[in-house]
Scaffold this active site. Structure first.
Site, mmCIF file in Angstrom:
data_model
loop_
_atom_site.group_PDB
_atom_site.id
_atom_site.type_symbol
_atom_site.label_atom_id
_atom_site.label_comp_id
_atom_site.label_asym_id
_atom_site.label_seq_id
_atom_site.Cartn_x
_atom_site.Cartn_y
_atom_site.Cartn_z
ATOM 1 C CB SER B 14 73.587 74.822 -20.102
ATOM 2 O OG SER B 14 73.160 74.429 -21.419
ATOM 3 C CG HIS B 41 73.198 70.958 -21.653
ATOM 4 N ND1 HIS B 41 72.144 71.791 -21.266
ATOM 5 C CD2 HIS B 41 73.243 69.760 -20.828
ATOM 6 C CE1 HIS B 41 71.475 70.937 -20.423
ATOM 7 N NE2 HIS B 41 72.094 69.951 -20.098
ATOM 8 C CG ASP B 134 69.333 68.810 -17.835
ATOM 9 O OD1 ASP B 134 68.679 67.942 -17.175
ATOM 10 O OD2 ASP B 134 70.446 68.391 -18.388
#
Lengths: 274, 191
Positions: B14, B41, B134
Site C-alpha cells: 500500500s 491499493h 489489509d
C-alpha cells in the site's frame, strides 16, 4: 490442490439450493461464491456450511437471508462515468432513429443503474419512447430498485459521477431528501418494468435495442457467461447494443463473432447483422 | 513448505508501494517461471499507472489482470483499480466488485485467501510497506495452507502498520529487506 471438505460442502449446498428452490449458483465463479458463503456462515452463526445447508433446506425463511449474501451487488449511480458519457455521445444518436425503444438492465440489483439510464434518457429526450426492463433474481433487491431510495451519504458520489458523465441537469432535480435518505422521483420509473429474471435459467423475453449488463457476468464461470451472452445475442435487435463492465469482454465467448466492438474502451458492443 | 519452480507469488503493498515494487520486480530474471500477482491499493478512479511504469523496468511481462484469464508463467499481473482479484481452483483469474474489504478494493486479503485455496503449499505470499492492516488475514491463510510467508522488515518499510499487522497474525513469517526478497524470489522461479 485437492478438494477440501469445505469445497465439498459448498458444492452440496449449491446443489441443495437448486433442487429445493431452483436458485442456480452452481456455475457461478467459485472463489467469490466461497467468500460469500464463508461470510454468510459466519454472520448467520453456523459452525459449518453443512449446518447452514440443513437450515436453509428445512426453513424457507432462511432463503432470502442467504440470497442477500449470494447476490449482493454493490453499485453506484453512473458508476464508470465514461461509460454513460459514451452511451450519451455515441449510442443514443443511433437509438434516436427508432420510433420506440426497449432497454434491458440485466442484473439490476438495487436499481442504481436503472435510475442512471432513466435520467440519461430523460436528458436526451428519449425517455418517453422507451420501455426499460430491470431484472434480477433477488426479489428483495428488485423491491429496493422499485422503491428507488438510497442513503443520502451516497448521493455526493452519485452527483459527482453524474457530472463526470456529461449530465445536462442537476441530479437534485430527480430526488427528494428526507431523514437521511434520497427518494428518486416516480417519473423515473413510470416506464420501467421490474421483473424477476434469471440469466442462468430463463429465456429471451423481448427484442431489445440496448442491453446493459455490467459486473454481473464476472460472477459467472465461462459456461454460464456463454449462456448469458447467447441470451443477449438472441434478445438484441439487428445492430442492437450491448454494454458490459469495464473489465469484462466477449473475448472468451463462443458468441464473440456475432458482435462488433463498437467502443472497445468502454466495452460497448454492437450486434452484427442479421 | 515446498518451494519449487512450480510456485506462484502473491504480493500486497500500500503506502510506499511504488518504490518497494521497483526494488523487487525489475530484479526478476528473464526465464522466471512463477506467475506473480500483485495487489496495490490505488484510488478507485485512477487508471493503473503502475502497469506501464513497471513494464518499462521489468524483464517480465507486466499486465493488468483480466477476468477468466489463465495464469501464465513469468507474467506479473496487477489487480485493476476498484476490483478485487481472486484466483480460481483451475488457476484462472477472477475479478469481483464485492464490497471493499479493510476499506480496500482491491484487497490483499481477498487475493491471498483465494490464492492460498488454489495453491496451498506452492504459494509464496509477500507483504510489503503499507499504512493499514489489509493482508494480515491473507498472509495467515497462506501460512495455514502450508505456503511461504514473507514480510518486509518494518525497520526498512516506508510505512510500518501493514508489515507489523502481518507479523502479528503470522509470527513465523520470514522477515526480509527488499533486496533479500528480490533475491529470494529470483532464485525460486529461475528456469
Amino acid at each position: 490442490m485437492s478438494e477440501t471438505i469445505e469445497d465439498l460442502e459448498i458444492q452440496l449446498l449449491l446443489e441443495a439450493l437448486y433442487q429445493r428452490y431452483h436458485y442456480d449458483f452452481r456455475h457461478y465463479a467459485r472463489a467469490s461464491i466461497k467468500r460469500r458463503l464463508t461470510q454468510a456462515r459466519g454472520q448467520l452463526g453456523f459452525p459449518t456450511i453443512s449446518a447452514l445447508q440443513d437450515r436453509v433446506l428445512h426453513d424457507p425463511a432462511m432463503l432470502p437471508r442467504l440470497l442477500d449474501f449470494l447476490t449482493v451487488q454493490v453499485s453506484e449511480m453512473f458508476r464508470d462515468p465514461s461509460y454513460f458519457r459514451a452511451l450519451r455521445e455515441h449510442v443514443l444518436p443511433h437509438l434516436r432513429t427508432y420510433p420506440s425503444l426497449k432497454v434491458w438492465i440485466a442484473g439490476c440489483s438495487a436499481g442504481e443503474e436503472v435510475y442512471s439510464l432513466a435520467i440519461l434518457f430523460k436528458e436526451e429526450g428519449l425517455y418517453d419512447r422507451t420501455i426499460f426492463y430491470a431484472t434480477d433474481i433477488n426479489p428483495e433487491a428488485l423491491a429496493e430498485a422499485e422503491a428507488g431510495v438510497y442513503a443520502l451519504d451516497r448521493i455526493r458520489k452519485f452527483t459527482e459521477n453524474h457530472q463526470k458523465s456529461g449530465g445536462k441537469s442537476s441530479l437534485s432535480d430527480y430526488y427528494t431528501a428526507a431523514y437521511g435518505r434520497a427518494a428518486f422521483d416516480k417519473g423515473l420509473r413510470s416506464r420501467v418494468v421490474f421483473s424477476d429474471h434469471s440469466l442462468v435459467t430463463d429465456a429471451v423475453f423481448a427484442e431489445m435495442h440496448l442491453i446493459s449488463c455490467r459486473n454481473v457476468m464476472i460472477y459467472f464461470d465461462r459456461t454460464l457467461q456463454d449462456r448469458a451472452i447467447g441470451l443477449f445475442r438472441g434478445s438484441l435487435t439487428r445492430k442492437g447494443f450491448l454494454g458490459l463492465g469495464s473489465k469484462e469482454s466477449l473475448r472468451f465467448s463462443s458468441h464473440a463473432s456475432a458482435f462488433a466492438e463498437f467502443l472497445p474502451g468502454e466495452k460497448i458492443y454492437q450486434k452484427r447483422e442479421p | 513448505m515446498n518451494v519449487t519452480s512450480s510456485s506462484t507469488v502473491v504480493i500486497g503493498a500500500s503506502a510506499g508501494a511504488v518504490q518497494a515494487l521497483l526494488a523487487v520486480l525489475p530484479t526478476l530474471p528473464a526465464g522466471f517461471t512463477a506467475p506473480v500477482l500483485v495487489v496495490v491499493h490505488v484510488p478507485p478512479d485512477r487508471d493503473n499507472v503502475l502497469v506501464p511504469l513497471l513494464q518499462a523496468k521489468c524483464r517480465l511481462t507486466v499486465k493488468e489482470a483480466e477476468d477468466k484469464e489463465a495464469l501464465a508463467p513469468g507474467v506479473i499481473y496487477f489487480a485493476p483499480s476498484d476490483y478485487h482479484l481472486l484466483v480460481e481452483a483451475d488457476r484462472t483469474l477472477a475479478l469481483s466488485t464485492d464490497e471493499p474489504v479493510n476499506y480496500s478494493r482491491p484487497s490483499i486479503d481477498v487475493l491471498f485467501e483465494s490464492a492460498a485455496d488454489a495453491y496451498g503449499e506452492n504459494l509464496v505470499g509477500v507483504i510489503l510497506t503499507g499504512a493499514n492492516h489489509d493482508g494480515a488475514a491473507g498472509l495467515k491463510a497462506v501460512v495455514e495452507a502450508g505456503g511461504v510467508a514473507i514480510v518486509q522488515s518494518p525497520a526498512e518499510a516506508y510505512a510500518t502498520p501493514m508489515p507489523h499487522a502481518a507479523l502479528q497474525a503470522s509470527p513465523t513469517a520470514l522477515i526480509m529487506n527488499l533486496d533479500a526478497i528480490a533475491s529470494y524470489l529470483s532464485s525460486l522461479g529461475a528456469a
